[in-house]
Design an enzyme around this catalytic site. Structure first.
Site, mmCIF file in Angstrom:
data_model
loop_
_atom_site.group_PDB
_atom_site.id
_atom_site.type_symbol
_atom_site.label_atom_id
_atom_site.label_comp_id
_atom_site.label_asym_id
_atom_site.label_seq_id
_atom_site.Cartn_x
_atom_site.Cartn_y
_atom_site.Cartn_z
ATOM 1 N N PRO B 139 0.848 -1.201 0.000
ATOM 2 C CA PRO B 139 0.000 0.000 0.000
ATOM 3 C C PRO B 139 0.882 1.250 0.000
ATOM 4 O O PRO B 139 1.796 1.352 0.818
ATOM 5 C CB PRO B 139 -0.786 -0.119 1.316
ATOM 6 C CG PRO B 139 -0.767 -1.578 1.636
ATOM 7 C CD PRO B 139 0.541 -2.092 1.127
ATOM 8 N N SER B 143 5.574 1.787 -7.722
ATOM 9 C CA SER B 143 6.827 1.649 -8.472
ATOM 10 C C SER B 143 8.054 1.604 -7.557
ATOM 11 O O SER B 143 9.097 1.084 -7.936
ATOM 12 C CB SER B 143 6.981 2.829 -9.433
ATOM 13 O OG SER B 143 5.870 2.908 -10.294
ATOM 14 N N ILE B 168 -2.241 -7.686 -5.272
ATOM 15 C CA ILE B 168 -1.540 -8.944 -5.489
ATOM 16 C C ILE B 168 -2.385 -9.895 -6.342
ATOM 17 O O ILE B 168 -3.473 -10.329 -5.927
ATOM 18 C CB ILE B 168 -1.155 -9.603 -4.145
ATOM 19 C CG1 ILE B 168 -0.329 -8.614 -3.307
ATOM 20 C CG2 ILE B 168 -0.397 -10.903 -4.386
ATOM 21 C CD1 ILE B 168 0.931 -8.072 -3.976
ATOM 22 N N THR B 169 -1.863 -10.204 -7.526
ATOM 23 C CA THR B 169 -2.554 -11.114 -8.439
ATOM 24 C C THR B 169 -2.594 -12.514 -7.832
ATOM 25 O O THR B 169 -1.591 -12.983 -7.287
ATOM 26 C CB THR B 169 -1.834 -11.121 -9.802
ATOM 27 O OG1 THR B 169 -1.847 -9.790 -10.317
ATOM 28 C CG2 THR B 169 -2.530 -12.040 -10.795
ATOM 29 N N ILE B 348 -14.489 3.962 -33.633
ATOM 30 C CA ILE B 348 -14.951 3.495 -34.948
ATOM 31 C C ILE B 348 -16.297 2.793 -34.842
ATOM 32 O O ILE B 348 -17.190 3.007 -35.652
ATOM 33 C CB ILE B 348 -13.900 2.545 -35.580
ATOM 34 C CG1 ILE B 348 -12.625 3.319 -35.920
ATOM 35 C CG2 ILE B 348 -14.467 1.853 -36.830
ATOM 36 C CD1 ILE B 348 -11.431 2.438 -36.269
ATOM 37 N N GLU B 372 3.182 -4.198 -13.539
ATOM 38 C CA GLU B 372 4.496 -4.740 -13.926
ATOM 39 C C GLU B 372 5.425 -3.632 -14.435
ATOM 40 O O GLU B 372 6.226 -3.845 -15.350
ATOM 41 C CB GLU B 372 4.281 -5.821 -14.999
ATOM 42 C CG GLU B 372 5.110 -7.073 -14.824
ATOM 43 C CD GLU B 372 4.847 -7.813 -13.530
ATOM 44 O OE1 GLU B 372 3.890 -7.476 -12.816
ATOM 45 O OE2 GLU B 372 5.634 -8.710 -13.213
ATOM 46 N N THR B 374 4.958 0.784 -14.586
ATOM 47 C CA THR B 374 4.144 1.720 -15.369
ATOM 48 C C THR B 374 4.908 2.122 -16.624
ATOM 49 O O THR B 374 6.133 1.944 -16.720
ATOM 50 C CB THR B 374 3.844 3.000 -14.555
ATOM 51 O OG1 THR B 374 5.103 3.625 -14.254
ATOM 52 C CG2 THR B 374 3.092 2.703 -13.275
ATOM 53 N N SER B 375 4.196 2.696 -17.565
ATOM 54 C CA SER B 375 4.859 3.154 -18.800
ATOM 55 C C SER B 375 5.952 4.163 -18.467
ATOM 56 O O SER B 375 6.992 4.214 -19.144
ATOM 57 C CB SER B 375 3.828 3.796 -19.742
ATOM 58 O OG SER B 375 2.951 2.794 -20.205
#
Lengths: 351, 394
Positions: B139, B143, B168-169, B348, B372, B374-375
């Site tokens: 928490p 990053s 957590i996955t 579209i 995993e 951030t950009s």
């Protein structure tokens, strides 16, 4: 209204929204706009903002109405769009039909009205409209906004393509996909045998005209959403630390948020002059407001990182709602053609 | 995802093979694997099921079991695994990720674990009998991995773990986690003093609270973990004490390639549906204007570029010479492509897109730019690597 009056109105609406709505905005996303909230905004006159006084409305001018839409969208885009649908879409038609009693029941929040005009939006593949059959309306509509209420406005099949107010016989189907505006229901509605009132002929065209004419309202909601999302991101960037420094100290965060705020404030100034603008400039305002809203909501979510992805933080709704607004109340292709025609002063961009 | 159990001849050559050949095609057996996976995905991940799991925020245990049973999930074949992730996410991101993420973090054990740990845990997860996860984020952490606060304190032959983990996955469904903890106070460098442990979820003091109300990938299970005096034997420490940060960073250089494959699948899935929409437009006699054509071309080009980057990063990794710069480029670019493609798809397709799988793809895609790494973090890594290796940048 004078400028000072608008300022007073804005601050009083902001205070109301902060006190009565903000704390319930997550609840709105999870369970919809409650009767209690509907009554509260009805009591403020939001539901009847542009209805004439003889129908129980507030008869506000565009500047004041725009402020209501902006301020509610900052906290709950669903609520703002519900107000917009009632005033700018249903209201326009009910005024024409003189349905005073129905209008009053809607303005007070006693009853609800759904609107169905998906046939005039992008991406529709020949949706069949309901039909008149022995003095009743039968059929169904795929994408009814604010469904689940007592009334429905829809165009019907036939040479005249009448626009009708269906008064009963409605059956609301379960919601399937609903990306945004989860404060109200968007679903299929079947009309089993509905009594109705004819409002006008050329129903789909009338809906198109209404959508074309609500550029200021759409811009107001879009800018409200932008402000709402940006404020969340600004607050978060001040308090959230990473690598022992607040997010605001990182140049990509501070510059991107500052850039977006600059754009919002410029458009805000433009919006305040919108009630006196010509259709060309309103279209330009709408075009830029929608684009800015999409970029701002995406940025705000990204600044929040993983927390932005969770409903509880109240920022992901802006991301969903911004895309929904761009698809459900805007015909992008038609707008693009119109804008090109304004710019080139002749039909353009048709290839 | 044990990409490290590799067979040398499974390396795909994307670059010079001989003096005049640059072959970008997959070998025939991988083409066949893709077809088999695609067929499985279409059969087992229907639009209705995807809608249901998303709505109910439910983990698709049945899909995972079938995928193991039919050999769709085969962690002994990393290329096939990469393609499985891509193809399952192409059908539905939430279900696709859920089905392929049940060994998340296994590389840490494979690369740095003891023989005893490998013997005990790897067969369980490789066979699908157990689910695992990686518990790093905390928490308020995100990053900043080195800033973590969960502690593991030595007590005789055990360690006592206290703290909490976030996002957590597999949080609520895993049998065990590879968990990063602080075992000593940091010196001048914060990433020192961190160690990894295998923590079984049936230990006393372990609690998982499911996170509900995610924007997307709602078929995946995500939780907050709370650890209160959880005692683990010292033999559960993975590798050496104090080296945890390096292990996790090594892992991220592997897992990011798999996230790039997830993103690639999402982007491709949106393009598939847009092409279907355009066919319907044509059948209905509607004109597909050049703005739409340009958007489709741009999406398709970005997907192709993402695929090349992802496969290049994978090729380096699977030859045991990972390139963090290419890995981060692949992850960041594929993630942005997934978001871009999902936005364009809804633009579209308009109202029909909103009433279809595409609205779910739009919600799912955004996580690619966040998890995993951030950009923003990926971009910093790219620049650091370029600066380090080529003397460019700041």
């Amino acid at each position: 209204m004078e400028n000072e009056e608008y300022d007073i109105l804005r601050s009083s609406i902001r205070e109301f929204v902060s006190r009565e709505i903000e704390g319930k905005s997550l609840e709105i996303e999870k369970n919809g706009i409650s009767k209690e909230i509907t009554r509260a905004i009805a009591a403020q006159g939001f539901l009847g903002a542009t209805f004439p006084e003889n129908m129980g409305g507030s008869n506000l001018d565009m500047g004041a109405y725009s402020i209501i839409l902006q301020e509610t969208a900052r906290v709950s885009p669903s609520l703002a769009v519900k107000i917009l649908l009632l005033n700018s879409v249903a209201g326009e038609l009910l005024k024409e039909s003189g349905e005073k009693e129905i209008a009053q029941s809607l303005i007070t929040g006693e009853d609800e009205i759904g609107v169905a005009f998906s046939e005039v939006l992008n991406g529709t593949h020949e949706e069949k409209l309901p039909v008149k059959d022995n003095g009743k309306i039968r059929g169904s509509r795929e994408t009814v906004m604010n469904s689940g209420g007592k009334y429905l406005l829809t165009a019907v099949e036939g040479d005249k393509n009448d626009l009708v107010l269906v008064k009963d016989g409605l059956k609301t189907m379960d919601v399937k996909h609903q990306l945004g505006f989860r404060g109200f229901r968007i679903s299929q509605v079947s009309i089993e045998s509905g009594d109705f009132t004819e409002i006008c002929s050329g129903g789909s065209g009338r809906f198109s005209a209404i959508l074309d004419g609500i550029g200021v309202e759409i811009s107001s909601v879009a800018l409200g959403i932008s402000y709402g999302a940006l404020n969340k991101a600004l607050d978060y960037a001040k308090v959230r630390t990473t690598f022992q420094r607040p997010l605001k100290d990182y140049s990509p965060v501070s510059s991107s948020l500052s850039d977006v705020l600059s754009e919002i404030e410029i458009l805000q100034n433009y919006l305040e002059k919108a009630p006196e603008m010509d259709p060309k400039h309103i279209m330009m305002l709408k075009n830029r407001s929608l684009d800015l809203m999409r970029r701002t909501t995406k940025l705000a979510l990204q600044v929040h990182g993983g927390y932005g992805y969770i409903q509880d933080f109240g920022v992901e709704k802006f991301y969903r709602d911004s895309m929904t607004l761009s698809s459900l109340l805007v015909n992008r292709q038609r707008d693009s053609l119109k804008l090109a025609e304004y710019v080139f002063e002749t039909p353009s961009g048709t290839i | 995802m044990p990409h490290c159990v590799l067979v040398a001849d499974r390396v795909i050559q994307f670059f010079w093979r001989g003096s005049d050949i640059m072959d970008f095609d997959l070998p025939e057996d991988l083409v066949a694997a893709r077809e088999k996976i695609r067929e499985f995905a279409r059969r087992e991940i229907t639009s209705e099921l995807a809608f249901k799991y998303d709505r109910d925020e439910k983990y698709p245990f049945e899909l995972r079991e079938k995928a193991f049973k039919e050999g769709i999930i085969d962690y002994q074949n990393p290329w096939a695994m990469l393609i499985a992730i891509e193809e399952l996410c192409r059908q539905d991101p939430g279900m696709g990720i859920a089905a392929t993420v049940s060994l998340f973090g296994v590389e840490v054990i494979m690369l740095f674990g003891s023989e005893k740990q490998k013997e005990k845990y790897l067969p369980l997860v490789n066979s699908g009998k157990a689910i695992m996860g990686l518990a790093v984020t905390e928490p308020g952490g995100g990053s900043d991995v080195a800033g973590l606060k969960t502690t593991a304190t030595r007590k005789g032959d055990s360690y006592i773990i206290n703290g909490s983990k976030m996002f957590i996955t597999n949080g609520q469904i895993a049998d065990f986690f590879v968990m990063l903890t602080r075992t000593s106070t940091p010196d001048s460098k914060r990433h020192h003093g961190l160690s990894t442990f295998i923590v079984e979820t049936n230990r006393q003091g372990f609690k998982a609270n499911k996170l509900e109300g995610k924007l997307g990938v709602r078929a995946t299970n995500t939780a907050e973990l709370v650890l209160t005096n959880v005692e683990v034997p010292a033999e559960n420490m993975v590798g050496e004490e104090g080296k945890g940060f390096y292990y996790i960073m090594t892992f991220f250089n592997i897992s990011r390639i798999y996230v790039a494959a997830q993103a690639l699948g999402i982007a491709q899935g949106t393009l598939d549906r847009v092409i279907e929409h355009v066919h319907k437009m044509k059948q209905a006699g509607e004109y597909v204007d050049e703005n739409i054509q340009f958007s489709i071309a741009e999406v398709a080009t970005r997907i192709e570029a993402s695929r090349m980057l992802t496969y290049k990063a994978a090729s380096y990794l699977f030859q045991f010479k990972p390139d963090p710069k290419i890995t981060s480029m692949a992850k960041a670019y594929a993630a942005e492509t997934a978001v871009f493609a999902s936005e364009k798809a809804l633009e579209i397709t308009g109202i029909s897109g909103l009433n279809s799988d595409l609205e779910r793809f739009f919600r799912d895609a955004k996580i690619m730019e966040i998890w995993e790494g951030t950009s923003e973090i990926e971009k910093l890594i790219i620049t650091r690597m370029i600066t380090k290796t080529e003397g460019e940048g700041n």
